[in-house]
Write a protein that holds these residues in place. Structure first.
Motif, PDB file in Angstrom:
ATOM      1  N   TYR A  65       0.800  -1.233   0.000  1.00 23.58           N
ATOM      2  CA  TYR A  65       0.000   0.000   0.000  1.00 23.58           C
ATOM      3  C   TYR A  65       0.829   1.278   0.000  1.00 23.58           C
ATOM      4  O   TYR A  65       0.276   2.367  -0.184  1.00 23.58           O
ATOM      5  CB  TYR A  65      -0.919   0.024   1.227  1.00 23.58           C
ATOM      6  N   GLY A  66       2.133   1.170   0.238  1.00 25.29           N
ATOM      7  CA  GLY A  66       2.951   2.362   0.399  1.00 25.29           C
ATOM      8  C   GLY A  66       2.918   2.851   1.835  1.00 25.29           C
ATOM      9  O   GLY A  66       2.305   2.225   2.708  1.00 25.29           O
ATOM     10  N   VAL A  67       3.567   3.963   2.111  1.00 29.33           N
ATOM     11  CA  VAL A  67       3.592   4.529   3.464  1.00 29.33           C
ATOM     12  C   VAL A  67       2.317   5.339   3.664  1.00 29.33           C
ATOM     13  O   VAL A  67       2.154   6.411   3.076  1.00 29.33           O
ATOM     14  CB  VAL A  67       4.839   5.423   3.673  1.00 29.33           C
ATOM     15  N   LEU A  68       1.409   4.821   4.486  1.00 28.58           N
ATOM     16  CA  LEU A  68       0.116   5.475   4.684  1.00 28.58           C
ATOM     17  C   LEU A  68       0.202   6.644   5.664  1.00 28.58           C
ATOM     18  O   LEU A  68      -0.577   7.593   5.569  1.00 28.58           O
ATOM     19  CB  LEU A  68      -0.905   4.448   5.191  1.00 28.58           C
ATOM     20  N   MET A  69       1.120   6.567   6.627  1.00 29.12           N
ATOM     21  CA  MET A  69       1.286   7.634   7.614  1.00 29.12           C
ATOM     22  C   MET A  69       2.663   8.259   7.442  1.00 29.12           C
ATOM     23  O   MET A  69       3.677   7.636   7.751  1.00 29.12           O
ATOM     24  CB  MET A  69       1.151   7.082   9.036  1.00 29.12           C
ATOM     25  N   PRO A  70       2.745   9.479   6.926  1.00 31.63           N
ATOM     26  CA  PRO A  70       4.051  10.125   6.742  1.00 31.63           C
ATOM     27  C   PRO A  70       4.787  10.290   8.061  1.00 31.63           C
ATOM     28  O   PRO A  70       4.179  10.364   9.131  1.00 31.63           O
ATOM     29  CB  PRO A  70       3.685  11.489   6.145  1.00 31.63           C
ATOM     30  N   GLY A  71       6.116  10.343   7.986  1.00 32.28           N
ATOM     31  CA  GLY A  71       6.911  10.590   9.173  1.00 32.28           C
ATOM     32  C   GLY A  71       7.054  12.082   9.415  1.00 32.28           C
ATOM     33  O   GLY A  71       6.496  12.903   8.685  1.00 32.28           O
ATOM     34  N   ILE A  72       7.789  12.409  10.460  1.00 27.61           N
ATOM     35  CA  ILE A  72       8.062  13.819  10.772  1.00 27.61           C
ATOM     36  C   ILE A  72       9.572  13.985  10.868  1.00 27.61           C
ATOM     37  O   ILE A  72      10.267  13.154  11.462  1.00 27.61           O
ATOM     38  CB  ILE A  72       7.442  14.247  12.112  1.00 27.61           C
ATOM     39  N   GLU A  82      16.638  15.397  10.210  1.00 25.13           N
ATOM     40  CA  GLU A  82      16.665  14.526  11.380  1.00 25.13           C
ATOM     41  C   GLU A  82      15.268  13.971  11.599  1.00 25.13           C
ATOM     42  O   GLU A  82      14.301  14.722  11.743  1.00 25.13           O
ATOM     43  CB  GLU A  82      17.122  15.303  12.616  1.00 25.13           C
ATOM     44  N   ILE A  83      15.157  12.643  11.631  1.00 21.62           N
ATOM     45  CA  ILE A  83      13.853  12.008  11.824  1.00 21.62           C
ATOM     46  C   ILE A  83      13.390  12.213  13.260  1.00 21.62           C
ATOM     47  O   ILE A  83      14.123  11.934  14.204  1.00 21.62           O
ATOM     48  CB  ILE A  83      13.915  10.499  11.520  1.00 21.62           C
ATOM     49  N   ILE A  84      12.165  12.675  13.416  1.00 22.18           N
ATOM     50  CA  ILE A  84      11.546  12.807  14.729  1.00 22.18           C
ATOM     51  C   ILE A  84      10.608  11.629  14.967  1.00 22.18           C
ATOM     52  O   ILE A  84      10.600  11.032  16.031  1.00 22.18           O
ATOM     53  CB  ILE A  84      10.781  14.141  14.849  1.00 22.18           C
ATOM     54  N   ALA A  85       9.829  11.296  13.972  1.00 24.78           N
ATOM     55  CA  ALA A  85       8.942  10.132  14.021  1.00 24.78           C
ATOM     56  C   ALA A  85       9.007   9.428  12.670  1.00 24.78           C
ATOM     57  O   ALA A  85       8.810  10.074  11.638  1.00 24.78           O
ATOM     58  CB  ALA A  85       7.513  10.553  14.333  1.00 24.78           C
ATOM     59  N   PRO A 102       7.519   9.638   2.378  1.00 23.05           N
ATOM     60  CA  PRO A 102       6.740  10.859   2.621  1.00 23.05           C
ATOM     61  C   PRO A 102       6.982  11.380   4.038  1.00 23.05           C
ATOM     62  O   PRO A 102       6.927  10.622   5.007  1.00 23.05           O
ATOM     63  CB  PRO A 102       5.290  10.407   2.427  1.00 23.05           C
ATOM     64  N   MET A 103       7.246  12.669   4.159  1.00 24.28           N
ATOM     65  CA  MET A 103       7.573  13.275   5.443  1.00 24.28           C
ATOM     66  C   MET A 103       6.915  14.637   5.585  1.00 24.28           C
ATOM     67  O   MET A 103       6.748  15.367   4.619  1.00 24.28           O
ATOM     68  CB  MET A 103       9.093  13.458   5.586  1.00 24.28           C
TER      69      MET A 103
END
Length: 292
Positions: A65-72, A82-85, A102-103
């Protein structure tokens, strides 16, 4: 269906509600596809990215499905982000063979980024004690650093995101002071939480002595032993030989022997009381012991 195109239209409301993050003034923020090579882990990130069963499930979900919830993430001074989530999602993307993720890109302060990083992970069910202790310590320090801007700080508020009591949070913050090797033993249940709290009050040298004795003898520390170690170190009396003596001290083994009534009755008349039977048995055992 173009997954990237649809992702750029995501509204932040549900995402921000999930993590308690204020929405940007516009109410809508564009998702950006960021190269994985430009995404870097959060400094001293306390949560381990494990290739376990849940990770495999995430990999399969992203593959389908791909990344459904983008990171932060937030911009870094030297370039990149810098990845936060999203540390686990990044790993899953790498395993799938994707080159971007996706971010949401936001310019958070160090304290804001730390609090969001902890809150976005602390609710997972599979958090290890070592991860939780370091995460709570980081969030506590960040909130304390914010001072009046955070409106004060209580341990209850600190654990609110994970639904944990102030007492539980305090214990985890205490055990964050343990040496990493001892924390690993807490993770594997070699050391209990209560014992770990006692050991967290020991000096660095004393913790290393305890670690050495555990590794040598494979002893399981009791609450009584951990309390004695804590008290001895508080008085400045603890030494390596004393640690060894306290932890290697023989424990009394409780033994329970059951003799069936019909077997006893075959030796004693019915007129004998229970006390009389016990006294005779003890006398016979004393005679047997003396003759050995």
């Amino acid at each position: 269906m173009n997954k990237t195109g649809s992702a750029t239209k995501v509204k932040l409301n549900s995402f921000d509600d999930l993590f308690g993050i204020e929405q940007p003034q516009s109410g809508i923020e564009q998702v950006q596809e960021i190269a994985l090579t430009e995404l870097h882990g959060f400094k001293e990130h306390p949560f381990k990215v494990l290739d376990d069963e849940k990770m495999q499930e995430m990999i399969e979900s992203i593959r389908e499905y791909g990344v459904l919830m983008p990171g932060i993430a937030r911009p870094m001074k030297g370039g990149g982000y810098e990845i936060i989530a999203g540390h686990r999602r990044k790993y899953a993307c790498e395993m799938v063979g994707l080159s971007t993720m996706p971010m949401f890109i936001r310019d958070y302060t160090d304290d804001e980024a730390t609090i969001i990083m902890v809150d976005s992970n602390i609710q997972r069910e599979d958090i290890l004690p070592s991860e939780k202790s370091k995460a709570y310590r980081m969030k506590y320090d960040a909130m304390k650093h914010q001072g009046s801007k955070a409106g004060g700080l209580t341990l209850g508020e600190l654990g609110e995101a994970a639904g944990e009591s102030a007492k539980t949070v305090q214990r985890y913050i205490w055990i964050s002071r343990l040496a990493d090797e001892l924390l690993d033993m807490v993770d594997t249940k070699k050391i209990g939480i209560i014992q770990a709290v006692d050991l967290s009050f020991l000096s660095e040298d004393a913790q290393q002595w305890v670690l050495a004795v555990i590794q040598e003898t494979n002893v399981i520390i009791t609450t009584q032993q951990s309390a004695m170690l804590k008290e001895s170190d508080k008085k400045g009396e603890l030494t390596l030989p004393m640690v060894r003596m306290l932890l290697e001290k023989e424990k009394t083994v409780e033994r329970k022997v059951i003799i069936k009534a019909e077997r006893i009755n075959s030796y004693f008349p019915v007129t004998y009381s229970r006390k009389e039977i016990e006294n005779i048995i003890y006398q016979l055992l004393d005679n047997w012991k003396n003759n050995q």
